[in-house]
Design a protein around this motif. Sequence first.
Motif, mmCIF file in Angstrom:
data_model
loop_
_atom_site.group_PDB
_atom_site.id
_atom_site.type_symbol
_atom_site.label_atom_id
_atom_site.label_comp_id
_atom_site.label_asym_id
_atom_site.label_seq_id
_atom_site.Cartn_x
_atom_site.Cartn_y
_atom_site.Cartn_z
ATOM 1 N N TYR A 89 0.809 -1.218 0.000
ATOM 2 C CA TYR A 89 0.000 0.000 0.000
ATOM 3 C C TYR A 89 0.843 1.270 0.000
ATOM 4 C CZ TYR A 89 -4.372 -2.530 0.237
ATOM 5 O OH TYR A 89 -5.443 -3.342 -0.079
ATOM 6 N N TYR A 124 0.542 3.770 -3.063
ATOM 7 C CA TYR A 124 0.145 5.145 -2.744
ATOM 8 C C TYR A 124 1.170 6.156 -3.262
ATOM 9 C CZ TYR A 124 -1.189 9.363 -0.330
ATOM 10 O OH TYR A 124 -1.555 10.664 -0.066
ATOM 11 N N ALA A 182 -3.814 -3.279 -4.246
ATOM 12 C CA ALA A 182 -3.686 -2.033 -3.478
ATOM 13 C C ALA A 182 -3.873 -0.825 -4.390
ATOM 14 C CB ALA A 182 -2.316 -1.984 -2.801
ATOM 15 N N GLN A 217 -7.569 -0.388 -5.459
ATOM 16 C CA GLN A 217 -8.388 0.170 -4.382
ATOM 17 C C GLN A 217 -8.129 1.664 -4.206
ATOM 18 O OE1 GLN A 217 -7.748 -2.146 -0.828
ATOM 19 N NE2 GLN A 217 -8.724 -3.985 -1.666
ATOM 20 N N LEU A 218 -6.864 2.060 -4.326
ATOM 21 C CA LEU A 218 -6.521 3.472 -4.171
ATOM 22 C C LEU A 218 -7.056 4.306 -5.335
ATOM 23 C CD1 LEU A 218 -2.889 3.059 -2.804
ATOM 24 C CD2 LEU A 218 -4.828 4.047 -1.568
ATOM 25 N N LYS A 274 -9.808 3.789 -6.769
ATOM 26 C CA LYS A 274 -11.246 3.943 -6.513
ATOM 27 C C LYS A 274 -11.546 5.075 -5.524
ATOM 28 C CE LYS A 274 -13.991 0.496 -5.954
ATOM 29 N NZ LYS A 274 -14.558 -0.738 -5.323
ATOM 30 N N THR A 275 -10.529 5.550 -4.813
ATOM 31 C CA THR A 275 -10.743 6.665 -3.882
ATOM 32 C C THR A 275 -10.803 8.002 -4.618
ATOM 33 O OG1 THR A 275 -8.373 7.038 -3.445
ATOM 34 C CG2 THR A 275 -9.510 5.412 -2.065
ATOM 35 N N VAL A 314 -2.670 6.113 4.363
ATOM 36 C CA VAL A 314 -3.196 4.781 4.038
ATOM 37 C C VAL A 314 -4.040 4.249 5.199
ATOM 38 C CG1 VAL A 314 -2.504 2.369 3.719
ATOM 39 C CG2 VAL A 314 -1.428 4.151 2.345
ATOM 40 N N TYR A 319 -7.998 3.149 5.466
ATOM 41 C CA TYR A 319 -8.455 1.861 5.990
ATOM 42 C C TYR A 319 -9.563 2.081 7.024
ATOM 43 C CZ TYR A 319 -8.594 -2.560 8.494
ATOM 44 O OH TYR A 319 -9.041 -3.713 9.085
ATOM 45 N N LYS A 352 -12.263 2.477 2.962
ATOM 46 C CA LYS A 352 -12.044 2.654 1.526
ATOM 47 C C LYS A 352 -11.028 1.667 0.957
ATOM 48 C CE LYS A 352 -13.377 7.514 1.377
ATOM 49 N NZ LYS A 352 -12.946 8.901 1.043
ATOM 50 N N ILE A 353 -10.172 1.128 1.803
ATOM 51 C CA ILE A 353 -9.207 0.110 1.369
ATOM 52 C C ILE A 353 -9.211 -1.039 2.365
ATOM 53 C CG2 ILE A 353 -7.702 1.770 0.188
ATOM 54 C CD1 ILE A 353 -5.770 1.469 2.605
ATOM 55 N N LYS A 354 -8.845 -2.218 1.886
ATOM 56 C CA LYS A 354 -8.766 -3.388 2.769
ATOM 57 C C LYS A 354 -7.886 -4.438 2.089
ATOM 58 C CE LYS A 354 -11.654 -6.832 5.180
ATOM 59 N NZ LYS A 354 -11.170 -6.524 6.537
#
Length: 477
Positions: free
Chosen positions: A186, A190, A217, A220-221, A223-224, A358, A362, A366-368
């Motif tokens: 992550y 990031y 990772a 998911q990022l 998607k933010t 990050v 979490y 928003k992330i997992k």
Amino acid sequence: MSGEDAPAEQQNAVDQKQETKPTEEPKTEQPKTESEPAAAAEAAATPAATTEKVPEEETFTYRALVLTGYGGYDKVKLQGKKGKPTLKAGEVLVRVKACGLNFADLMARQGLYDRLPSPPVTPGMECSGVVEAVGEEVTDRKVGDKVMVLNRFGLWQEVAVVPASHTFLIPEGMSFEEAAALPVNYITAYMMLFDFGNLRPNQSVLIHAAAGGVGIAATQLCKTVKDVTVFGTASASKHETISQGGVTHTIDYRTKDYVEEVRKISPKGLDIILDPLGGSDTHKAYNLLKPMGKLITYGAANMLAGQRKNLLAVAKNWYHQFSIHTLSLIQGNKSVCGFHLGYLDGEMELITQAMDTVLDLYKQGKIKPRIDSTWHLEQVGDAMRKMQERNNIGKVILTTEPMPEEEKKEEAKKEEKKEDKKKEEKKKDDKKKDDGKKEEKKDDKKKEEPKKEEKKEEKKEEKKEEEKKEEAKKEEK
């Protein structure tokens, strides 16, 4: 290494109680002459008990995975270590619960990762666990804290000593497995997307190995950020999973040309490309960028081909290494960035800032981290094989929890079967060699037979010639 202060303090307290205990006992009305022998006996017994005690420093043991040499999966071995570690100022001792497996660890096993010291050495860049002891000058960590750890190496073991600044508190509700899966993947994703890539709404991103740890990772990022289009390469069997995870367009890199597939959907190219492959794929990535696009290269996975170092794959990767003239960058209005978390170990302030963001994401849900599978330390070879053969979706985790006896027996049986299989294959190979030799002998024999016939014919001819000569002599007489 490091040590553990709390148990030592507890032991001192116990010793003091043992020394003061006789004075605290109720007085009896027995004659002094009778109590003196009893006191003497007790006094004699006390030193004997203390001399039997072995210092904790000598009895302290733990297990560690050790890279014993460069090569195949069997080069990483589980070994027992003795001796209580000692702490330096600013360090903490962590009882490790789970460890993360990364692509860099696979490259390190083959001798392709220069941030790992020469064998024998314990690999491992990330783990999670509980603080068991703190050194001097440590003020922001205490015994009992649940932490995740990021370090250059040395974390694939049951206890690890690291600077306190390399630890991060685990949020409420996060498991040790998730915590071990988070730091490397992550932070890498990031910093590439936001520090280098400056990802903004309505942009497009290509993520190679979209089903891997960094790939998930990064997805998911992405998607933010609003309306980001994600192109992800992965084998067909993983497409459903990565689509559900946020990949907009899935591409099977094994059966299709990903460059052509991207061009069909986005003719102008892409805004950001994350490249862990290296070699010729870096050239392709650069050519896929839009004006003002950014290529971020962070690995050379194309070097890995098989269990051991493949010199041909390494040479091929270096031969096709991407290089570009600054004028081309200016004229193309493109940028090329290089990222390697292992070389940022001296920039903990930067890493901490990224980790704080990050962890906030979490906490917001928003992330997992996605855990593909968890393996015991004894199964590290199988864990590495799964990752190297690209059979994982998400993070591969090692747990320090001892393997149950039943599983050990199962593993032993598997190993026996593997050995039996190797022996069978060796027998088959030997048989093939023997059969080959027999065939060669037969062929040689067949080749020899015409030669023998020729010799026989030659002898017959010679005999005939001699007989003619004899006949001629007789005629002359």
